[in-house]
Design a protein around this motif. Structure first.
Motif, PDB file in Angstrom:
ATOM      1  N   MET A   1     -85.846  12.180  28.648  1.00  0.00           N
ATOM      2  CA  MET A   1     -86.057  13.337  27.802  1.00  0.00           C
ATOM      3  C   MET A   1     -87.161  12.996  26.810  1.00  0.00           C
ATOM      4  N   THR A   2     -88.079  13.915  26.656  1.00  0.00           N
ATOM      5  CA  THR A   2     -89.162  13.686  25.689  1.00  0.00           C
ATOM      6  C   THR A   2     -88.640  13.896  24.268  1.00  0.00           C
ATOM      7  N   ASN A   3     -89.376  13.361  23.320  1.00  0.00           N
ATOM      8  CA  ASN A   3     -88.993  13.547  21.913  1.00  0.00           C
ATOM      9  C   ASN A   3     -88.985  15.028  21.536  1.00  0.00           C
ATOM     10  N   ARG A   4     -89.943  15.768  22.077  1.00  0.00           N
ATOM     11  CA  ARG A   4     -90.028  17.203  21.755  1.00  0.00           C
ATOM     12  C   ARG A   4     -88.818  17.958  22.304  1.00  0.00           C
ATOM     13  N   THR A   5     -88.390  17.605  23.515  1.00  0.00           N
ATOM     14  CA  THR A   5     -87.217  18.256  24.095  1.00  0.00           C
ATOM     15  C   THR A   5     -85.970  17.882  23.303  1.00  0.00           C
ATOM     16  N   ALA A   6     -85.861  16.625  22.925  1.00  0.00           N
ATOM     17  CA  ALA A   6     -84.723  16.188  22.115  1.00  0.00           C
ATOM     18  C   ALA A   6     -84.700  16.934  20.788  1.00  0.00           C
ATOM     19  N   ARG A   7     -85.871  17.105  20.197  1.00  0.00           N
ATOM     20  CA  ARG A   7     -85.966  17.840  18.920  1.00  0.00           C
ATOM     21  C   ARG A   7     -85.534  19.287  19.107  1.00  0.00           C
ATOM     22  N   ALA A   8     -85.902  19.888  20.220  1.00  0.00           N
ATOM     23  CA  ALA A   8     -85.506  21.276  20.482  1.00  0.00           C
ATOM     24  C   ALA A   8     -83.988  21.388  20.563  1.00  0.00           C
ATOM     25  N   PHE A   9     -83.348  20.462  21.256  1.00  0.00           N
ATOM     26  CA  PHE A   9     -81.889  20.483  21.323  1.00  0.00           C
ATOM     27  C   PHE A   9     -81.282  20.276  19.938  1.00  0.00           C
ATOM     28  N   ASP A  10     -81.849  19.367  19.163  1.00  0.00           N
ATOM     29  CA  ASP A  10     -81.365  19.139  17.797  1.00  0.00           C
ATOM     30  C   ASP A  10     -81.445  20.415  16.966  1.00  0.00           C
ATOM     31  N   MET A  11     -82.540  21.144  17.112  1.00  0.00           N
ATOM     32  CA  MET A  11     -82.720  22.370  16.337  1.00  0.00           C
ATOM     33  C   MET A  11     -81.653  23.406  16.677  1.00  0.00           C
ATOM     34  N   LEU A  12     -81.221  23.424  17.917  1.00  0.00           N
ATOM     35  CA  LEU A  12     -80.232  24.426  18.332  1.00  0.00           C
ATOM     36  C   LEU A  12     -78.805  24.027  17.994  1.00  0.00           C
ATOM     37  N   ALA A  13     -78.631  22.866  17.387  1.00  0.00           N
ATOM     38  CA  ALA A  13     -77.297  22.469  16.932  1.00  0.00           C
ATOM     39  C   ALA A  13     -76.854  23.319  15.742  1.00  0.00           C
ATOM     40  N   ASP A  14     -77.804  23.897  15.049  1.00  0.00           N
ATOM     41  CA  ASP A  14     -77.498  24.720  13.883  1.00  0.00           C
ATOM     42  C   ASP A  14     -77.192  26.155  14.319  1.00  0.00           C
ATOM     43  N   PRO A  15     -76.036  26.719  13.931  1.00  0.00           N
ATOM     44  CA  PRO A  15     -75.681  28.072  14.384  1.00  0.00           C
ATOM     45  C   PRO A  15     -76.632  29.155  13.891  1.00  0.00           C
ATOM     46  N   THR A  16     -77.215  28.983  12.717  1.00  0.00           N
ATOM     47  CA  THR A  16     -78.158  29.988  12.230  1.00  0.00           C
ATOM     48  C   THR A  16     -79.418  29.997  13.082  1.00  0.00           C
ATOM     49  N   ARG A  17     -79.903  28.828  13.445  1.00  0.00           N
ATOM     50  CA  ARG A  17     -81.097  28.772  14.298  1.00  0.00           C
ATOM     51  C   ARG A  17     -80.795  29.332  15.688  1.00  0.00           C
ATOM     52  N   ARG A  18     -79.599  29.077  16.202  1.00  0.00           N
ATOM     53  CA  ARG A  18     -79.235  29.675  17.499  1.00  0.00           C
ATOM     54  C   ARG A  18     -79.222  31.194  17.396  1.00  0.00           C
ATOM     55  N   ALA A  19     -78.666  31.713  16.302  1.00  0.00           N
ATOM     56  CA  ALA A  19     -78.622  33.171  16.106  1.00  0.00           C
ATOM     57  C   ALA A  19     -80.030  33.747  16.016  1.00  0.00           C
ATOM     58  N   ILE A  20     -80.914  33.051  15.317  1.00  0.00           N
ATOM     59  CA  ILE A  20     -82.304  33.504  15.202  1.00  0.00           C
ATOM     60  C   ILE A  20     -82.959  33.516  16.580  1.00  0.00           C
ATOM     61  N   ASP A  81     -85.755  22.287  32.304  1.00  0.00           N
ATOM     62  CA  ASP A  81     -86.080  21.238  33.268  1.00  0.00           C
ATOM     63  C   ASP A  81     -85.154  20.046  33.086  1.00  0.00           C
ATOM     64  N   TRP A  82     -84.895  19.675  31.837  1.00  0.00           N
ATOM     65  CA  TRP A  82     -84.014  18.542  31.572  1.00  0.00           C
ATOM     66  C   TRP A  82     -82.594  18.843  32.047  1.00  0.00           C
ATOM     67  N   LEU A  83     -82.120  20.057  31.767  1.00  0.00           N
ATOM     68  CA  LEU A  83     -80.766  20.435  32.203  1.00  0.00           C
ATOM     69  C   LEU A  83     -80.666  20.578  33.721  1.00  0.00           C
ATOM     70  N   ASP A  84     -81.745  21.049  34.347  1.00  0.00           N
ATOM     71  CA  ASP A  84     -81.729  21.263  35.796  1.00  0.00           C
ATOM     72  C   ASP A  84     -81.501  19.986  36.581  1.00  0.00           C
ATOM     73  N   GLN A  85     -81.908  18.850  36.052  1.00  0.00           N
ATOM     74  CA  GLN A  85     -81.676  17.608  36.773  1.00  0.00           C
ATOM     75  C   GLN A  85     -80.179  17.395  37.015  1.00  0.00           C
ATOM     76  N   PHE A  86     -79.357  17.787  36.058  1.00  0.00           N
ATOM     77  CA  PHE A  86     -77.912  17.638  36.213  1.00  0.00           C
ATOM     78  C   PHE A  86     -77.366  18.676  37.180  1.00  0.00           C
ATOM     79  N   TRP A  87     -77.923  19.865  37.137  1.00  0.00           N
ATOM     80  CA  TRP A  87     -77.504  20.926  38.044  1.00  0.00           C
ATOM     81  C   TRP A  87     -77.799  20.530  39.491  1.00  0.00           C
ATOM     82  N   ARG A  88     -79.004  20.016  39.733  1.00  0.00           N
ATOM     83  CA  ARG A  88     -79.372  19.597  41.096  1.00  0.00           C
ATOM     84  C   ARG A  88     -78.443  18.489  41.585  1.00  0.00           C
ATOM     85  N   THR A  89     -78.167  17.520  40.723  1.00  0.00           N
ATOM     86  CA  THR A  89     -77.279  16.424  41.106  1.00  0.00           C
ATOM     87  C   THR A  89     -75.883  16.958  41.407  1.00  0.00           C
ATOM     88  N   SER A  90     -75.405  17.864  40.592  1.00  0.00           N
ATOM     89  CA  SER A  90     -74.082  18.449  40.819  1.00  0.00           C
ATOM     90  C   SER A  90     -74.032  19.208  42.133  1.00  0.00           C
TER      91      SER A  90
END
Length: 108
Positions: A1-20, A81-90
């Motif tokens: 996972m790239t740092n940017r992708t990790a940062r994106a997931f971190d940002m969505l940990a906040d419920p207000t940002r998810r709502a936005i 793309d990062w999540l899809d790797q798990f979907w393909r494996t599953s």
């Protein structure tokens, strides 16, 4: 996972940002429209949008004196793309299991 992708997931940990993100996922909007109905102030929404933009999840364009925010598909694409790797494996594991079960049933 790239740092940017990790940062994106971190940002969505906040419920207000998810709502936005959900709000602008339905339609691009200005800060005032996004803030309407949220339990935070317009300046707080602006700060959340700034973080979402830095994480590559949101873009903005000028429309007169307003800034219109919308989803940045590139940021979501990297997350997907990062999540899809798990979907393909599953799916591969499920297919292998189903084939093994079918062979077992043929033997019986």
């Amino acid at each position: 996972m790239t740092n940017r992708t990790a940062r994106a997931f971190d940002m969505l940990a906040d419920p207000t940002r998810r709502a936005i993100l959900e709000r602008i996922g339905h339609a691009p909007a200005a800060v005032g429209e996004i803030a309407a109905g949220l339990p935070v102030s317009r300046p707080a929404v602006s700060q959340h949008l700034k973080l979402l933009k830095e994480a590559g999840l949101v873009t903005e364009t000028a429309a007169g004196t307003r800034r219109i925010y919308r989803i940045d598909p590139r940021g979501l694409g990297a997350m997907r793309d990062w999540l899809d790797q798990f979907w393909r494996t599953s799916l591969d594991n499920f297919a292998a299991y189903a084939e093994a079960q079918a062979k077992e049933e043929e033997k019986e």
